[in-house]
Scaffold this active site. Structure first.
Site, PDB file in Angstrom:
ATOM      1  N   LYS A  29       0.841  -1.211   0.000  1.00  0.00           N
ATOM      2  CA  LYS A  29       0.000   0.000   0.000  1.00  0.00           C
ATOM      3  C   LYS A  29       0.876   1.260   0.000  1.00  0.00           C
ATOM      4  O   LYS A  29       0.631   2.200  -0.757  1.00  0.00           O
ATOM      5  CB  LYS A  29      -0.938  -0.006   1.220  1.00  0.00           C
ATOM      6  CG  LYS A  29      -2.039  -1.053   1.113  1.00  0.00           C
ATOM      7  CD  LYS A  29      -2.816  -1.271   2.409  1.00  0.00           C
ATOM      8  CE  LYS A  29      -3.784  -2.440   2.257  1.00  0.00           C
ATOM      9  NZ  LYS A  29      -4.554  -2.764   3.467  1.00  0.00           N
ATOM     10  N   GLN A  86      -4.541  -1.627   9.738  1.00  0.00           N
ATOM     11  CA  GLN A  86      -4.465  -2.963   9.142  1.00  0.00           C
ATOM     12  C   GLN A  86      -5.012  -4.011  10.114  1.00  0.00           C
ATOM     13  O   GLN A  86      -4.656  -4.039  11.291  1.00  0.00           O
ATOM     14  CB  GLN A  86      -3.011  -3.278   8.755  1.00  0.00           C
ATOM     15  CG  GLN A  86      -2.838  -4.547   7.950  1.00  0.00           C
ATOM     16  CD  GLN A  86      -3.468  -4.498   6.557  1.00  0.00           C
ATOM     17  OE1 GLN A  86      -3.634  -3.429   5.969  1.00  0.00           O
ATOM     18  NE2 GLN A  86      -3.831  -5.647   6.024  1.00  0.00           N
ATOM     19  N   ASP A 125     -10.926   2.627   3.964  1.00  0.00           N
ATOM     20  CA  ASP A 125     -11.170   1.187   3.850  1.00  0.00           C
ATOM     21  C   ASP A 125     -12.667   0.909   3.663  1.00  0.00           C
ATOM     22  O   ASP A 125     -13.041  -0.204   3.277  1.00  0.00           O
ATOM     23  CB  ASP A 125     -10.724   0.479   5.142  1.00  0.00           C
ATOM     24  CG  ASP A 125      -9.414  -0.276   4.986  1.00  0.00           C
ATOM     25  OD1 ASP A 125      -9.081  -0.660   3.840  1.00  0.00           O
ATOM     26  OD2 ASP A 125      -8.733  -0.471   6.003  1.00  0.00           O
TER      27      ASP A 125
HETATM   28  N1  GUN Z   1      -6.766  -6.997   6.386  1.00  0.00           N
HETATM   29  C1  GUN Z   1      -7.059  -7.727   5.279  1.00  0.00           C
HETATM   30  N2  GUN Z   1      -7.567  -6.939   4.321  1.00  0.00           N
HETATM   31  C2  GUN Z   1      -7.592  -5.682   4.821  1.00  0.00           C
HETATM   32  C3  GUN Z   1      -7.986  -4.430   4.288  1.00  0.00           C
HETATM   33  O1  GUN Z   1      -8.458  -4.296   3.153  1.00  0.00           O
HETATM   34  N3  GUN Z   1      -7.833  -3.359   5.127  1.00  0.00           N
HETATM   35  C4  GUN Z   1      -7.365  -3.476   6.385  1.00  0.00           C
HETATM   36  N4  GUN Z   1      -7.291  -2.380   7.125  1.00  0.00           N
HETATM   37  N5  GUN Z   1      -6.991  -4.627   6.905  1.00  0.00           N
HETATM   38  C5  GUN Z   1      -7.101  -5.717   6.131  1.00  0.00           C
END
Ligand code: GUN
Length: 293
Positions: A52, A96, A119
């Site tokens: 990311k 995350q 998100d």
């Molecule tokens: N863990 C697995 N996929 C995601 C996501 O898209 N965002 C976040 N914040 N955590 C995750």
């Protein structure tokens, strides 16, 4: 059979974003800024967050990575979220998941300002999505919608079977595909671990979205000829022949399903890269105040 190349499409979309960032810069505007909070050392989470941050650099965004030890208290994590909510330089941020067991993920998600929730996990964004209002779409379903649209895959009137009912993929995907929208108008069946005779459901599907986290779960005998396959699974399976000791496989048994499909996403290189790109699109929307004004 056509491969839905998420890697190539995500590069195209990133180039489009980079052009917009260059225009913002040239006009003296504020550069979009994404922050990510990573707690602990889970290898998969570290790899996702790294990707990311790298993608932010690629398109010219500013990014901040806040790393914390997994001994951080819930209170301290909530204080970091409060700071990010108030920080005028941060347009959007993510925490995350998963978080260590002593931290309540629901509390954390609810603490994020919906205006910065790129998100799309906050119930306010989820509710707005369900009603077709302006919102941040969760990144994986958003990426899948773009994949379908940009590859000219017709969804209207099609029967879509979603396998898995998670809050971040299966459930929002089922809502989005059933809505009256450019990519939508499907008849959707949402299946899960208690579904009776799952194969009978998947065999009727024109489109299957597999998001259950079980390697190779959907096999060739479970699908009909011409099916469109969207494989959301990113499962690590041991593989001594690989340098890192594992390989990534999806929820779909590619070998037996691909020959019967009209379109199929590979793993890796399918849905995964589109998810990251969608997060960038949400961050761009946040910086332009497109969603909440
Ligand atoms: N863990 C697995 N996929 C995601 C996501 O898209 N965002 C976040 N914040 N955590 C995750």
């Amino acid at each position: 059979m056509n491969i839905l190349d998420g890697k190539a499409l995500s590069e195209t979309i990133k180039q489009e974003i980079a052009v917009q960032v260059a225009e913002i810069k040239a006009a003296g505007g504020k550069i979009p800024h994404l922050a990510a909070v990573l707690v602990g050392n889970d290898p998969a989470s570290q790899s996702y967050v790294k990707s990311k941050v790298r993608s932010c650099e690629q398109v010219g965004f500013n990014s901040t990575l806040i790393r914390q030890d997994d001994s951080i208290t819930e209170e301290a994590l909530l204080a970091i979220i409060d700071d990010l909510n108030e920080d005028p330089y941060v347009d959007g941020f993510i925490v995350q998941l998963p978080l260590p067991k002593h931290i309540d993920e629901e509390k954390v998600t609810l603490r994020i300002d919906p205006k910065k929730d790129v998100d799309g996990f906050h119930p306010i964004n989820f509710g707005r999505m369900a009603q077709g209002l302006a919102c941040y779409l969760p990144a994986t379903p958003y990426g899948i919608l773009q994949m379908l649209e940009r590859n000219g895959i017709e969804t209207s009137g099609k029967h879509c079977v979603v396998v898995g009912r998670s809050n971040i993929v299966g459930t929002p995907m089922s809502i989005l595909l059933s809505r009256k929208a450019k990519v939508g108008n499907c008849t959707v069946t949402l299946t899960h671990s208690r579904t009776r005779d799952l194969a009978a459901e998947t065999q009727r599907a024109d489109i299957i979205v597999a998001a259950i986290g079980i390697p190779g779960f959907i096999s060739g005998d479970m699908v009909k000829e011409g099916v469109v396959i969207i494989d959301v699974g990113i499962n690590r399976v041991e593989d001594a022949s690989r340098k890192r000791g594992y390989r990534l496989v999806g929820d779909v048994d590619f070998e037996s399903v691909a020959p019967k499909s009209s379109f199929i996403t590979p793993v890796p290189g399918g849905v995964g890269p589109m998810t990251v790109t969608s997060l960038l699109l949400n961050t761009l929307k946040a910086s332009k105040k497109e969603v909440y004004g």
